[in-house]
Design an enzyme around this catalytic site. Structure first.
Site, PDB file in Angstrom:
ATOM      1  N   ARG A 146       0.971   5.591  10.703  1.00 51.15           N
ATOM      2  CA  ARG A 146       0.510   5.877   9.346  1.00 51.15           C
ATOM      3  C   ARG A 146       0.051   7.314   9.201  1.00 51.15           C
ATOM      4  O   ARG A 146      -0.399   7.695   8.115  1.00 51.15           O
ATOM      5  CB  ARG A 146      -0.666   4.965   9.019  1.00 51.15           C
ATOM      6  CG  ARG A 146      -0.244   3.790   8.109  1.00 51.15           C
ATOM      7  CD  ARG A 146      -1.384   2.893   8.067  1.00 51.15           C
ATOM      8  NE  ARG A 146      -1.724   2.187   6.906  1.00 51.15           N
ATOM      9  CZ  ARG A 146      -1.662   0.850   6.839  1.00 51.15           C
ATOM     10  NH1 ARG A 146      -1.140   0.147   7.800  1.00 51.15           N
ATOM     11  NH2 ARG A 146      -2.130   0.245   5.789  1.00 51.15           N
ATOM     12  N   ARG A 191      -6.961   3.203  -0.944  1.00 51.24           N
ATOM     13  CA  ARG A 191      -5.893   2.965   0.033  1.00 51.24           C
ATOM     14  C   ARG A 191      -4.600   3.640  -0.392  1.00 51.24           C
ATOM     15  O   ARG A 191      -3.875   4.179   0.436  1.00 51.24           O
ATOM     16  CB  ARG A 191      -5.694   1.452   0.225  1.00 51.24           C
ATOM     17  CG  ARG A 191      -6.896   0.847   0.944  1.00 51.24           C
ATOM     18  CD  ARG A 191      -6.866  -0.654   0.945  1.00 51.24           C
ATOM     19  NE  ARG A 191      -5.710  -1.161   1.625  1.00 51.24           N
ATOM     20  CZ  ARG A 191      -5.074  -2.283   1.276  1.00 51.24           C
ATOM     21  NH1 ARG A 191      -5.492  -2.991   0.247  1.00 51.24           N
ATOM     22  NH2 ARG A 191      -4.053  -2.682   1.956  1.00 51.24           N
TER      23      ARG A 191
HETATM   24  P1  AMP Z   1      -2.730  -3.236   6.330  1.00 50.67           P
HETATM   25  O1  AMP Z   1      -2.928  -4.659   6.749  1.00 50.67           O
HETATM   26  O2  AMP Z   1      -1.517  -2.609   6.988  1.00 50.67           O
HETATM   27  O3  AMP Z   1      -2.750  -3.048   4.836  1.00 50.67           O
HETATM   28  O4  AMP Z   1      -3.980  -2.442   6.904  1.00 50.67           O
HETATM   29  C1  AMP Z   1      -5.299  -2.743   6.500  1.00 50.67           C
HETATM   30  C2  AMP Z   1      -6.243  -1.644   6.958  1.00 50.67           C
HETATM   31  O5  AMP Z   1      -6.245  -1.565   8.399  1.00 50.67           O
HETATM   32  C3  AMP Z   1      -5.884  -0.228   6.501  1.00 50.67           C
HETATM   33  O6  AMP Z   1      -6.359   0.058   5.197  1.00 50.67           O
HETATM   34  C4  AMP Z   1      -6.584   0.610   7.573  1.00 50.67           C
HETATM   35  O7  AMP Z   1      -7.984   0.681   7.372  1.00 50.67           O
HETATM   36  C5  AMP Z   1      -6.347  -0.214   8.831  1.00 50.67           C
HETATM   37  N1  AMP Z   1      -5.069   0.155   9.506  1.00 50.67           N
HETATM   38  C6  AMP Z   1      -3.984  -0.638   9.692  1.00 50.67           C
HETATM   39  N2  AMP Z   1      -3.021   0.021  10.341  1.00 50.67           N
HETATM   40  C7  AMP Z   1      -3.492   1.282  10.543  1.00 50.67           C
HETATM   41  C8  AMP Z   1      -2.962   2.462  11.127  1.00 50.67           C
HETATM   42  N3  AMP Z   1      -1.722   2.490  11.648  1.00 50.67           N
HETATM   43  N4  AMP Z   1      -3.751   3.571  11.159  1.00 50.67           N
HETATM   44  C9  AMP Z   1      -4.986   3.554  10.665  1.00 50.67           C
HETATM   45  N5  AMP Z   1      -5.543   2.507  10.075  1.00 50.67           N
HETATM   46  C10 AMP Z   1      -4.814   1.368  10.022  1.00 50.67           C
END
Ligand code: AMP
Ligand code: ADP
Length: 215
Positions: A88, A171
């Site tokens: 990311r 986000r």
């Molecule tokens: P997601 O389930 O992919 O929407 O991720 C939820 C949250 O987890 C994000 O808003 C970040 O806070 C954290 N997160 C997930 N993947 C990453 C990543 N590759 N790098 C940094 N934070 C992450």
């Protein structure tokens, strides 16, 4: 096959990665799911990650890079894997490159899902997750058979804290600032496969299968 799903929050990465994981019989590695599990079980990593996740910020690179490095060494990744929500940031993509070189693997395709902001906000607002198995639903677009209960395991569905209106915008900002540069990054490496993300879940699944077939 070693794949990455790239796209803004709510684009359908998890939905499509889950379907493709079943079709190809390779694991879906969702850093978001792994972090949410750590928060729920209260591990030191979860305690550290929680405040970032609650505020809609990205968790520090070294935390997620460590998670992925460990996970990719699992025996179930030997035939391939699907990264969902990682990398990311450019720093994470560089770290992934290094770890894959060490493991003698490489990414074959980066499936880049594009969806406009208005649709993203509608999708995030209606997203529901199973509290037990983590399967995702949408109140309007992909509802469970029994309201608020998972089709797969029957457990209760919940709305993620970071899917509430106040956090959604943050986000999306994080995505445009820190993740969107990866489109150019992987385009330069000739790995980018743009997937228009608007349409039925099934139609998008077919688009992805066609792209992978053509490769
Ligand atoms: P997601 O389930 O992919 O929407 O991720 C939820 C949250 O987890 C994000 O808003 C970040 O806070 C954290 N997160 C997930 N993947 C990453 C990543 N590759 N790098 C940094 N934070 C992450
Ligand atoms: P991401 O993993 O990219 O954050 P999800 O796969 O969790 O996104 O999808 C976000 C929400 O949108 C979920 O509630 C999901 O059920 C729903 N969704 C996924 N794909 C579509 C689609 N093609 N059309 C409408 N809703 C969708």
């Amino acid at each position: 096959m070693n794949l990455i799903f790239l796209g803004p929050p709510g684009a359908g990465k998890g939905t499509q990665a889950n379907l493709l994981s079943e079709t190809l019989n390779i694991p879906q590695i969702s850093t978001g799911d792994i972090l949410r599990n750590s928060v729920r079980t209260g591990t030191p990593m979860g305690v550290r990650a929680k405040s970032y996740m609650d505020s809609g910020s990205l968790v520090p690179d070294e935390v997620v890079v460590g998670i992925v490095e460990e996970r990719l060494q699992g025996a179930d990744c030997s035939r391939g894997f699907i990264l969902d929500g990682f990398p990311r940031t450019v720093a994470q993509a560089d770290a992934l490159d290094l770890m894959l070189t060490r493991l003698g693997k490489q990414i074959e395709h980066v499936l880049s899902m594009t969806v406009d902001d208005e649709e993203l906000l509608t999708r995030i607002g209606g997203r529901r997750m199973c509290e037990k198995c983590g399967k995702g639903y949408h109140t309007l677009f992909d509802p469970p058979k029994i309201t608020d209960h998972c089709d797969q395991c029957g457990s209760k569905l919940y709305q993620r804290d970071d899917d509430k209106v106040e956090t959604m915008r943050k986000r999306l900002d994080e995505y445009y600032q820190k993740t969107a540069p990866l489109i150019q990054y992987y385009s330069q490496k000739e790995l980018l496969r743009p997937i228009p993300g608007i349409g039925d879940i099934k139609d998008i699944q077919n688009r992805i299968v066609e792209v992978l077939k053509g490769s």
